[in-house]
Scaffold this active site. Structure first.
Site, PDB file in Angstrom:
ATOM      1  N   GLY A 119      -1.086  72.409 -89.071  1.00 23.06           N
ATOM      2  CA  GLY A 119      -1.622  72.988 -87.845  1.00 23.06           C
ATOM      3  C   GLY A 119      -2.733  73.961 -88.144  1.00 23.06           C
ATOM      4  CB  SER A 215      -2.525  68.148 -91.684  1.00 21.93           C
ATOM      5  OG  SER A 215      -3.587  68.583 -90.881  1.00 21.93           O
ATOM      6  CE1 TYR A 216      -4.830  75.997 -93.251  1.00 25.03           C
ATOM      7  CE2 TYR A 216      -2.559  76.718 -92.989  1.00 25.03           C
ATOM      8  CZ  TYR A 216      -3.870  76.983 -93.344  1.00 25.03           C
ATOM      9  OH  TYR A 216      -4.219  78.227 -93.815  1.00 25.03           O
ATOM     10  CG  ASP A 422      -7.986  62.241 -91.286  1.00 24.14           C
ATOM     11  OD1 ASP A 422      -8.356  62.556 -90.131  1.00 24.14           O
ATOM     12  OD2 ASP A 422      -7.510  63.058 -92.099  1.00 24.14           O
ATOM     13  CG  HIS A 474      -4.715  63.754 -90.165  1.00 24.06           C
ATOM     14  ND1 HIS A 474      -5.527  64.339 -91.105  1.00 24.06           N
ATOM     15  CD2 HIS A 474      -3.834  64.702 -89.779  1.00 24.06           C
ATOM     16  CE1 HIS A 474      -5.147  65.606 -91.281  1.00 24.06           C
ATOM     17  NE2 HIS A 474      -4.117  65.842 -90.497  1.00 24.06           N
TER      18      HIS A 474
END
Lengths: 501, 501
Positions: A119, A215-216, A422, A474
């Protein structure tokens, strides 16, 4: 030092209105000290349980109260799963929500894998468990669950954590906590969580352990691994961490940004002219590339091209429902911060339709009761990403490349994968970041195979394995469930991916 | 000058074995003189028919013998279609095969569009008509045809030409012709074909005319347009050419090659290391980039990565049947010539399975008879691409950019499109080539929409329109039939593609 805070916490929308005048250095230092204290206290508690750790037969009874027995819409399965809270800070009332699935077979022999979404602010339950690698995926009408035959719990015991507080069902009773969320805070709370979770599940206390995420969580995972590695010097705190697995991970802000720009251009999302301006005007390695107006407006232009396609999956359609706000939200997210130093880092998922189904399911009273979130009467408002957390992120490492180096030196297994369609954390970003490690190549670039097709490409370095997933966005397992599971099994076994059809 | 030729033409596999000792300059000059003579002769013939050209009602009867009436497996339709031969050189016995579909409605008002596939050596019937934009597509069991509701003959009268001789059903009775095939030969024969075709279809003689094509037809289309433009100075030869439409077109060898390399790297097909070697060692603008061993071996490495995926559509699966020779053939094609000056230019299609279905269908006696190829007893062996033509290509323009400039100056409408998941003539190659035109931008890069989704991106220059198709491979209409048809309608009407959802 003056601390003044006023807040309201609306139970109907979990939106935090914070009017906060605060001395940040005080808070950050305070959190640091509290974290140390907390970890120290927990280590004493943990020590009491160490003599249980080899007694695997007892394990299943320790967390009996968290056993999930009547989850609405759940398919019948042979394995147990548990959900509930683990307190990470008693004084402030911070508790993290987890959902744990035993492996489908030989659970007592298989490793434990913690999965984190990024996030910052997004839910591992909502993404990882519900849309990607968990055994129960929400179905598209939001009324129940479907069984995922490619769930990663066929290979490991699988633990999903909603982290940090403010994410999903995780919470703090101390409002000031929400204002100091950041990378270190998250890592320390996750570390505290682990030790306290072992109190519930002592048979896993000495189990082989891995951390995975996307991701994050490309930041979270190495950061937590580093905390574990450092604390492991104390034998009473030892966690048998063997490696980390990272998917389309944010790694190094400068290289991630350069990758976004080059990828958007080479994938025909932006014009030659815009890309040329970015090349000429953006110094992503500077403290503030956005101070250059040409760079700033070219990047705004780049993000605007992503407004109405899915940046997380370039070639799929976007969800266009009666309410097209999903798309609009995404646009706002992408552009809102582009004039500040910190570019937006949006959530790990990609399909606003699937997100809606998850929201509908997890806000059902009977579901929350079954997951031990509450009593089924007073509801917690669950959302897949908490944007207050996202926008309020106060401490962020610009790069975790130094942590990679440290973990490689420590002999941890590090595998990085990248879905190559992505645009958010593109394969180019990851290659730029990995390239900066300067690792010697052990086995050169080659295709890897799954069910007679090229799954992607693979390069093995001394200390790190990098693989791409051909045609995956992603959140790779959504697009390539069977390939992802095979890849996960390879990671765990340490065997190379198949290099022949 | 000594001319000695020995040849066999096997009717079972249409494979030409040529042992040929020949003075090339003699042949080339001869062909040129013959072409001029032929065109000159035809122009006199054409002149006889000019007074018919406005009499559209008569048109349908002129080619009555070519009307296709009983094509096996054909769905019932309301429009007429014709197929057969047009002689382009009587002395040598050269005849080109065409298949012509009237527009589904208002055929007498709609323009005439000629479609060409590339290769060189590949069939416009086998690709364009059968797999992409024609009204009848071969079905997957090879036994019949399915109706294509996105056929481009909903917008125009659609003429498919198998060009040059040696391709599909087109032939020459003079074996030496096969040895001098090349760009100019192809353009001149296609020009002769047009005039002679108008003799069969006089009502189309003054009809608005466009030429479209893809892949290596990126060379054919401007080359034929240039011949028409030049010959149009003679009013008796006038053809009302209004524009050209090019899909994933080969345009400029140097820039096409640079695009292949950069695209393969940015799409995670080759390693950073291989790409770096290419950047450092390949001078694509030189006469022989392959004389540099580093460049040569890096490009061989690049092509080898495409061996087992579909270079024409990066993210789709390849056909793996009982006989996996399709893949092997493709690999051979891609690498066979990489150590020579001329890099291979393979065919316009992409799916060896579909190719097999077409081969099965067009080699049926009843199909050949219905298409007026023969009597249904002595068969012609039809293949989708003739590799003898491909390998024997003797005259090739390195760049058609100068022709673009000439046609733009002449006011022709030029639209270029590019499926952005094609590695063979990638979107980067086309952008490099178009960029070298140095055209002023009329309307900057923006998304275009189809059915509420982003179809791709669009940039309008003064003199040329460029559009991408998001997520489409080399033969765009196979991947995006509805989008392609809408795009084709925009091209014909000259209206911009929709810039809003």
């Amino acid at each position: 030092m003056l601390v003044f805070a006023y807040f309201t916490l609306s139970s109907s929308n979990q939106y935090l209105e914070l009017v906060l005048v605060i001395s940040m250095d005080f808070v950050l230092k305070g959190v640091f000290v509290l974290s140390l204290l907390m970890v120290s206290m927990k280590s004493q508690v943990d020590a009491r349980y160490r003599h249980w750790s080899n007694d695997q037969k007892k394990s299943i009874f320790e967390a009996g109260e968290d056993l999930v027995t009547n989850l609405p819409g759940q398919p019948s399965v042979d394995f147990r799963h548990y959900a509930g809270y683990v307190t990470v800070n008693e004084k402030n009332g911070r508790a993290l929500f987890y959902w744990f699935y035993e492996a489908t077979t030989f659970a007592d022999k298989k490793p434990l894998v913690l999965w984190l979404n990024g996030g910052p602010g997004c839910s591992s339950v909502g993404y990882g468990a519900t849309q990607e690698i968990g055994p129960f995926l929400v179905d598209t009408d939001g009324r129940g669950l479907i069984f995922n035959s490619f769930s990663w719990n066929t290979e490991a015991n699988l633990l999903f954590l909603e982290s940090p507080v403010g994410v999903g069902f995780s919470y703090s009773n101390t409002s000031a906590d929400y204002d100091i969320l950041g990378d270190d805070f998250t890592a320390n709370d996750a570390y505290a969580f682990l030790h306290n979770w072992y109190l519930k599940f002592p048979s896993y206390r000495n189990r082989i352990f891995y951390i995975a995420g996307e991701s994050y969580a490309g930041k979270y995972v190495p950061e937590l691994a580093e905390v574990i590695h450092d604390k492991n010097k104390d034998p009473s705190l030892f966690i048998d961490l063997r490696g980390i697995l990272l998917g389309n991970p944010e790694t190094n802000d400068a290289e991630d940004l350069k990758g976004i720009a080059d990828y958007a251009w080479s994938h025909a999302v932006v014009s030659d002219e815009t890309h040329k301006t970015i090349l000429e005007s953006c110094d992503f390695y500077s403290d503030d590339p956005w101070s250059n107006n040409d760079c700033n407006s070219a990047m705004v232009e780049l993000y605007s091209q992503y407004d109405e396609i899915d940046i997380y999956s370039l070639y799929t359609s976007v969800c266009i429902g009666n309410n097209s706000s999903g798309s609009q939200d995404k646009s706002t997210l992408l552009t809102a911060k582009s004039s500040t130093k910190m570019l937006p880092r949006v959530m790990g998922g990609y399909d606003p339709c699937l997100d809606d189904y998850a929201k509908s399911y997890y806000n059902r009273p009977d579901v929350q009761k079954a997951l031990h979130v509450g009593d089924g009467i007073s509801l917690r408002n669950w959302s897949i990403c908490n944007m207050t957390v996202y926008y309020g992120w106060s401490d962020r490492k610009a790069s975790v490349v130094p942590i990679y180096k440290k973990l490689i030196a420590a002999g941890l297994k590090i595998w990085v994968y990248s879905g190559d369609t992505d645009g958010r954390v593109p394969v180019l970003s990851t290659r730029y970041s990995l390239s900066s490690l300067g690792l010697p190549i052990k086995r050169a670039w080659r295709p890897w195979y799954h069910q007679k097709q090229v799954g992607g490409w693979l390069q093995e370095y001394y200390g790190l394995t990098f693989a791409t997933f051909r045609g995956a966005g992603h959140a790779v397992p959504i697009f390539k469930p069977s390939e992802s599971l095979a890849f996960f099994a390879s990671f765990l076994s340490g065997e190379s991916l198949p290099s022949q059809r």
